[in-house]
Design a protein around this motif. Structure first.
Motif, PDB file in Angstrom:
ATOM      1  N   UNK A 105      32.213  91.643  65.251  1.00  0.00           N
ATOM      2  CA  UNK A 105      32.188  93.206  65.047  1.00  0.00           C
ATOM      3  C   UNK A 105      33.488  94.381  65.006  1.00  0.00           C
ATOM      4  N   UNK A 106      33.014  94.974  63.819  1.00  0.00           N
ATOM      5  CA  UNK A 106      34.058  95.634  63.792  1.00  0.00           C
ATOM      6  C   UNK A 106      33.712  97.393  63.409  1.00  0.00           C
ATOM      7  N   UNK A 107      35.113  98.222  64.438  1.00  0.00           N
ATOM      8  CA  UNK A 107      34.189  99.231  64.471  1.00  0.00           C
ATOM      9  C   UNK A 107      34.024 100.489  63.514  1.00  0.00           C
ATOM     10  N   UNK A 108      33.955 101.836  63.405  1.00  0.00           N
ATOM     11  CA  UNK A 108      33.735 102.738  62.724  1.00  0.00           C
ATOM     12  C   UNK A 108      35.601 103.556  62.389  1.00  0.00           C
ATOM     13  N   UNK A 109      34.953 103.316  61.044  1.00  0.00           N
ATOM     14  CA  UNK A 109      36.029 103.622  59.466  1.00  0.00           C
ATOM     15  C   UNK A 109      37.020 102.933  59.041  1.00  0.00           C
ATOM     16  N   UNK A 110      35.988 101.414  59.006  1.00  0.00           N
ATOM     17  CA  UNK A 110      36.884 100.288  58.478  1.00  0.00           C
ATOM     18  C   UNK A 110      37.028 100.579  57.234  1.00  0.00           C
ATOM     19  N   UNK A 111      38.437 100.353  56.899  1.00  0.00           N
ATOM     20  CA  UNK A 111      38.849 100.642  55.240  1.00  0.00           C
ATOM     21  C   UNK A 111      38.237  98.895  54.432  1.00  0.00           C
ATOM     22  N   UNK A 112      37.426  99.882  53.356  1.00  0.00           N
ATOM     23  CA  UNK A 112      36.373  98.295  52.863  1.00  0.00           C
ATOM     24  C   UNK A 112      37.172  97.687  52.574  1.00  0.00           C
ATOM     25  N   UNK A 113      38.336  97.542  51.895  1.00  0.00           N
ATOM     26  CA  UNK A 113      39.030  95.929  51.375  1.00  0.00           C
ATOM     27  C   UNK A 113      39.149  95.261  52.738  1.00  0.00           C
ATOM     28  N   UNK A 114      39.319  96.203  54.530  1.00  0.00           N
ATOM     29  CA  UNK A 114      39.174  95.021  55.922  1.00  0.00           C
ATOM     30  C   UNK A 114      37.326  94.382  55.988  1.00  0.00           C
ATOM     31  N   UNK A 115      36.856  94.917  55.969  1.00  0.00           N
ATOM     32  CA  UNK A 115      35.809  94.929  55.439  1.00  0.00           C
ATOM     33  C   UNK A 115      35.616  93.562  54.751  1.00  0.00           C
ATOM     34  N   UNK A 116      35.941  94.034  53.424  1.00  0.00           N
ATOM     35  CA  UNK A 116      35.208  92.431  52.734  1.00  0.00           C
ATOM     36  C   UNK A 116      36.289  91.487  52.408  1.00  0.00           C
ATOM     37  N   UNK A 117      37.086  91.278  53.325  1.00  0.00           N
ATOM     38  CA  UNK A 117      38.293  90.530  53.678  1.00  0.00           C
ATOM     39  C   UNK A 117      38.058  90.006  54.756  1.00  0.00           C
ATOM     40  N   UNK A 118      37.613  90.736  56.150  1.00  0.00           N
ATOM     41  CA  UNK A 118      36.570  90.188  56.997  1.00  0.00           C
ATOM     42  C   UNK A 118      35.500  88.899  56.993  1.00  0.00           C
ATOM     43  N   UNK A 119      34.695  89.399  56.009  1.00  0.00           N
ATOM     44  CA  UNK A 119      32.927  89.340  55.506  1.00  0.00           C
ATOM     45  C   UNK A 119      34.020  87.249  54.382  1.00  0.00           C
ATOM     46  N   UNK A 120      34.649  88.465  53.519  1.00  0.00           N
ATOM     47  CA  UNK A 120      35.415  86.707  52.924  1.00  0.00           C
ATOM     48  C   UNK A 120      35.660  85.117  53.866  1.00  0.00           C
ATOM     49  N   UNK A 121      36.815  85.327  54.600  1.00  0.00           N
ATOM     50  CA  UNK A 121      37.389  84.991  55.784  1.00  0.00           C
ATOM     51  C   UNK A 121      36.370  84.352  56.916  1.00  0.00           C
ATOM     52  N   UNK A 122      35.120  84.966  57.280  1.00  0.00           N
ATOM     53  CA  UNK A 122      34.722  84.672  58.319  1.00  0.00           C
ATOM     54  C   UNK A 122      33.384  84.138  57.524  1.00  0.00           C
ATOM     55  N   UNK A 123      33.031  84.317  56.174  1.00  0.00           N
ATOM     56  CA  UNK A 123      31.865  83.703  55.997  1.00  0.00           C
ATOM     57  C   UNK A 123      30.430  83.208  57.225  1.00  0.00           C
ATOM     58  N   UNK A 124      30.373  84.695  57.587  1.00  0.00           N
ATOM     59  CA  UNK A 124      28.607  85.067  58.833  1.00  0.00           C
ATOM     60  C   UNK A 124      27.361  85.039  57.808  1.00  0.00           C
ATOM     61  N   UNK A 125      26.902  84.466  59.033  1.00  0.00           N
ATOM     62  CA  UNK A 125      25.174  84.605  58.720  1.00  0.00           C
ATOM     63  C   UNK A 125      24.829  85.980  57.857  1.00  0.00           C
ATOM     64  N   UNK A 126      25.374  86.825  59.033  1.00  0.00           N
ATOM     65  CA  UNK A 126      24.721  88.168  58.719  1.00  0.00           C
ATOM     66  C   UNK A 126      25.802  89.188  58.654  1.00  0.00           C
ATOM     67  N   UNK A 127      25.330  90.647  57.773  1.00  0.00           N
ATOM     68  CA  UNK A 127      26.180  91.633  58.071  1.00  0.00           C
ATOM     69  C   UNK A 127      25.605  92.413  57.746  1.00  0.00           C
ATOM     70  N   UNK A 128      26.115  93.625  59.315  1.00  0.00           N
ATOM     71  CA  UNK A 128      25.121  95.128  59.098  1.00  0.00           C
ATOM     72  C   UNK A 128      26.030  96.115  58.896  1.00  0.00           C
ATOM     73  N   UNK A 129      25.713  97.406  58.001  1.00  0.00           N
ATOM     74  CA  UNK A 129      26.636  98.382  57.853  1.00  0.00           C
ATOM     75  C   UNK A 129      26.038  99.415  58.364  1.00  0.00           C
ATOM     76  N   UNK A 130      26.241  99.925  59.121  1.00  0.00           N
ATOM     77  CA  UNK A 130      25.749 101.062  60.101  1.00  0.00           C
ATOM     78  C   UNK A 130      26.419 102.383  59.416  1.00  0.00           C
ATOM     79  N   UNK A 131      25.613 103.917  58.888  1.00  0.00           N
ATOM     80  CA  UNK A 131      26.110 104.875  58.782  1.00  0.00           C
ATOM     81  C   UNK A 131      24.961 105.564  59.463  1.00  0.00           C
ATOM     82  N   UNK A 132      25.725 106.802  59.948  1.00  0.00           N
ATOM     83  CA  UNK A 132      25.495 107.674  61.122  1.00  0.00           C
ATOM     84  C   UNK A 132      24.943 109.133  60.106  1.00  0.00           C
ATOM     85  N   UNK A 133      26.004 109.447  59.017  1.00  0.00           N
ATOM     86  CA  UNK A 133      24.865 110.199  57.993  1.00  0.00           C
ATOM     87  C   UNK A 133      25.400 109.595  56.420  1.00  0.00           C
ATOM     88  N   UNK A 134      24.067 110.757  55.738  1.00  0.00           N
ATOM     89  CA  UNK A 134      23.946 110.657  54.199  1.00  0.00           C
ATOM     90  C   UNK A 134      25.450 110.590  53.762  1.00  0.00           C
TER      91      UNK A 134
END
Length: 92
Positions: free
Chosen positions: A1-30
């Motif tokens: 689980x990553x917290x709020x305001x994670x830089x996009x590059x850090x998120x993509x790097x984590x997804x690439x390294x971990x190869x998760x079965x699921x990724x859930x992106x939360x948005x509090x406001x439009x």
């Protein structure tokens, strides 16, 4: 689980390294939705797991509208439906 305001590059790097079965992106406001980031996460997550075993990508939270995310990406409207989708992704 990553917290709020994670830089996009850090998120993509984590997804690439971990190869998760699921990724859930939360948005509090439009104003915090980012459809292009969703597309990048999909490309990264699906590439990390291979075309035969695609990761589930979900967009959740009150900020997302159905028109804000690419077709075919899960957008559950309730916590229960999100949990059901995540359980299905884990148990296959």
């Amino acid at each position: 689980m990553l917290g709020a305001a994670v830089p996009p590059r850090a998120l993509l790097d984590a997804v690439r390294r971990l190869g998760p079965g699921a990724v859930m992106l939360w948005s509090q406001s439009p104003h915090t939705t980012d459809p292009e980031l969703v597309r990048q996460v999909v490309r990264t997550a699906w590439g990390a797991r291979g075309s035969r075993n695609r990761a589930l990508v979900l967009v959740t939270g009150p900020g997302w509208r159905r028109s804000d995310h690419p077709e075919g990406i899960a957008g559950p409207l309730t916590l229960l439906s999100a949990l059901d989708l995540l359980e299905q992704a884990v148990t296959g």
